[in-house]
Design a protein around this motif. Structure first.
Motif, PDB file in Angstrom:
ATOM      1  N   TYR A 105       0.876  -1.017   0.336  1.00 15.60           N
ATOM      2  CA  TYR A 105      -0.040   0.582  -0.324  1.00 15.60           C
ATOM      3  C   TYR A 105       0.617   1.095   0.198  1.00 15.60           C
ATOM      4  N   PRO A 106       0.498   2.596  -0.803  1.00 14.93           N
ATOM      5  CA  PRO A 106       1.039   3.589  -0.950  1.00 14.93           C
ATOM      6  C   PRO A 106       0.717   3.819   1.055  1.00 14.93           C
ATOM      7  N   CYS A 107       1.499   4.975   1.065  1.00 16.81           N
ATOM      8  CA  CYS A 107       1.561   5.478   2.312  1.00 16.81           C
ATOM      9  C   CYS A 107       2.667   6.289   2.571  1.00 16.81           C
ATOM     10  N   THR A 125       2.684  11.973   5.847  1.00 16.83           N
ATOM     11  CA  THR A 125       2.807  12.851   6.689  1.00 16.83           C
ATOM     12  C   THR A 125       1.172  13.612   6.335  1.00 16.83           C
ATOM     13  N   ASP A 126       0.333  13.218   5.897  1.00 18.95           N
ATOM     14  CA  ASP A 126      -0.801  12.713   4.929  1.00 18.95           C
ATOM     15  C   ASP A 126      -1.698  11.773   6.049  1.00 18.95           C
ATOM     16  N   GLU A 127      -2.235  12.485   7.066  1.00 14.86           N
ATOM     17  CA  GLU A 127      -3.650  11.690   7.587  1.00 14.86           C
ATOM     18  C   GLU A 127      -4.741  10.753   6.930  1.00 14.86           C
ATOM     19  N   GLN A 128      -4.827  11.056   6.190  1.00 20.27           N
ATOM     20  CA  GLN A 128      -5.906  10.877   5.047  1.00 20.27           C
ATOM     21  C   GLN A 128      -5.311   9.087   4.714  1.00 20.27           C
ATOM     22  N   GLN A 129      -3.693  10.057   4.269  1.00 17.97           N
ATOM     23  CA  GLN A 129      -3.205   8.212   4.210  1.00 17.97           C
ATOM     24  C   GLN A 129      -3.731   7.056   4.812  1.00 17.97           C
ATOM     25  N   ILE A 130      -3.319   8.157   5.752  1.00 24.53           N
ATOM     26  CA  ILE A 130      -3.122   6.990   7.297  1.00 24.53           C
ATOM     27  C   ILE A 130      -3.739   5.882   7.445  1.00 24.53           C
ATOM     28  N   LYS A 131      -5.282   6.698   7.164  1.00 28.00           N
ATOM     29  CA  LYS A 131      -6.745   6.081   7.278  1.00 28.00           C
ATOM     30  C   LYS A 131      -6.789   5.183   6.394  1.00 28.00           C
ATOM     31  N   ASP A 132      -6.196   5.714   5.220  1.00 27.88           N
ATOM     32  CA  ASP A 132      -6.951   5.296   3.453  1.00 27.88           C
ATOM     33  C   ASP A 132      -6.065   3.489   4.005  1.00 27.88           C
ATOM     34  N   VAL A 183      -6.035  -2.003   4.346  1.00 31.79           N
ATOM     35  CA  VAL A 183      -5.396  -4.127   5.103  1.00 31.79           C
ATOM     36  C   VAL A 183      -6.944  -4.481   5.858  1.00 31.79           C
ATOM     37  N   ALA A 184      -7.301  -3.675   6.329  1.00 31.27           N
ATOM     38  CA  ALA A 184      -8.985  -4.146   7.158  1.00 31.27           C
ATOM     39  C   ALA A 184      -9.294  -4.878   6.402  1.00 31.27           C
ATOM     40  N   GLU A 189      -5.427   4.463  14.384  1.00 32.79           N
ATOM     41  CA  GLU A 189      -6.297   3.367  13.319  1.00 32.79           C
ATOM     42  C   GLU A 189      -5.654   2.452  13.046  1.00 32.79           C
ATOM     43  N   ALA A 190      -4.368   1.315  14.016  1.00 37.76           N
ATOM     44  CA  ALA A 190      -4.080   0.980  13.992  1.00 37.76           C
ATOM     45  C   ALA A 190      -4.787  -0.519  14.746  1.00 37.76           C
ATOM     46  N   LEU A 191      -5.363   0.681  16.170  1.00 38.94           N
ATOM     47  CA  LEU A 191      -6.384   0.163  17.401  1.00 38.94           C
ATOM     48  C   LEU A 191      -7.894  -1.126  16.715  1.00 38.94           C
ATOM     49  N   PRO A 192      -8.639  -0.747  16.219  1.00 36.23           N
ATOM     50  CA  PRO A 192      -9.843  -1.180  15.429  1.00 36.23           C
ATOM     51  C   PRO A 192      -9.288  -2.596  14.841  1.00 36.23           C
ATOM     52  N   LEU A 193      -7.825  -2.698  14.175  1.00 35.09           N
ATOM     53  CA  LEU A 193      -7.990  -3.664  13.473  1.00 35.09           C
ATOM     54  C   LEU A 193      -7.224  -4.781  14.912  1.00 35.09           C
ATOM     55  N   MET A 194      -6.439  -4.025  15.572  1.00 33.21           N
ATOM     56  CA  MET A 194      -5.899  -4.675  16.672  1.00 33.21           C
ATOM     57  C   MET A 194      -6.445  -5.476  17.937  1.00 33.21           C
TER      58      MET A 194
END
Ligand code: 1JT
Length: 273
Positions: free
Chosen positions: A77-79, A82-89, A94-95, A145-150
């Motif tokens: 995945y591209p990430c 510095t771009d919060e939206q990219q971290i969310k995406d 991953v989900a 952002e990783a929290l819900p997946l963990m």
């Protein structure tokens, strides 16, 4: 004689099934010398299913040709952190690909080359903020952002990378040292927040390793020479040693450890002389 039997045996992990059925996301692979790549190899050999991020189109090819060596279905995945939206995406993707995440490896840092030489006194505001944003703040944003997946998996383990220059003054490390100090303290605050959710977070303080990022740094070879003279093991460390420590930290073998900064530095940090 069967041809296959005469071939050298494939490199075996000491713990081939330790992470079987587990999933992990690795941020910070740039090339085959990256510490993140050494970690990925240790985790993969222990049976973990991995996904990777890459920073910018320039690195996509690099990361994809490395990821391919681990197997056929390794998501990329591209990430740009510095771009919060990219971290969310990123975590949305991953989900989609994994049902939950057991581990995240954060192995990213950035400082302008000119800030890693001369006096810290001359650090620019822009350079300071950029080092903090990419090298320290990104860990907190990624954890959130990783929290819900963990939580989906009943817990997890996060590992980040730091360096001695974040605890003591090391010439030229400058603005990165200040960013690593922030990163190490972030690990402690995050450990407190994530602990009740059964998520552990630790940092590995790696001795100097000749990665591509480090190779252009003035005085870097000098640092590795000092290691050989002063470190209790009288040598430098290898990226694979950091990889195997990360394997320990994401495995249940380290289930009682969180908020820790574990030195993989041939013992260098214990020295007072
Ligand atoms: C970055 C770079 C982060 C090099 C790094 C780093 N963390 C450790 N190193 C290696 C190093 C660098 C210096 C040093 C000792 C070790 C380069 C690109 C940006 C992020 O000084 C004594 C400067």
């Amino acid at each position: 004689m069967n041809q296959v039997l005469e071939e050298a045996p494939a490199e075996q992990s000491l713990v081939p099934n330790l992470l079987k059925g587990k999933t992990g996301l690795v941020l910070g692979v740039a090339n085959k010398w990256s510490i993140a790549w050494a970690i990925a190899q240790s985790l993969s050999k222990a049976g973990m299913r991995l996904a990777f991020t890459y920073q910018g189109e320039r690195l996509q090819k690099n990361v994809s040709s490395l990821a391919e060596t681990l197997g056929p279905d390794v998501p990329l995945y591209p990430c740009d952190v510095t771009d919060e939206q990219q971290i969310k995406d990123l975590f949305k993707s991953v989900a989609n690909d994994f049902d939950g995440l057991d581990c995240v490896i954060h192995s990213m840092a950035f400082a302008k080359r000119e800030e890693l030489a001369g006096e810290f006194l001359n650090t620019s505001k822009e350079g300071y903020l950029m080092a903090q944003e990419i090298s320290a703040y990104s860990l907190t944003a990624v954890c959130r952002e990783a929290l819900p997946l963990m939580e989906n998996r009943g817990g997890g383990s996060i590992v980040t990378l730091t360096y001695y220059g974040g605890e003591k003054v090391v010439p030229n490390y400058n603005v990165m040292g200040v960013a690593k100090a922030a990163l190490e303290m972030s690990v402690r605050y995050l450990a407190e927040d994530l602990g009740p959710r059964n998520i552990r977070i630790n940092a590995i303080s790696a001795g100097p390793i000749k990665t591509l990022a480090a190779s252009g740094v003035s005085g870097f070879s000098n640092i590795t020479e000092v290691m050989k003279e002063k470190a209790p093991l009288r040598r430098n460390i290898e990226a694979a040693e950091v990889g195997d420590t990360a394997l320990f930290l994401v495995s249940p073998l380290s289930r009682g450890i969180t908020g820790e900064v574990l030195h993989v530095d041939a013992g260098y940090h214990i020295k007072g002389f």
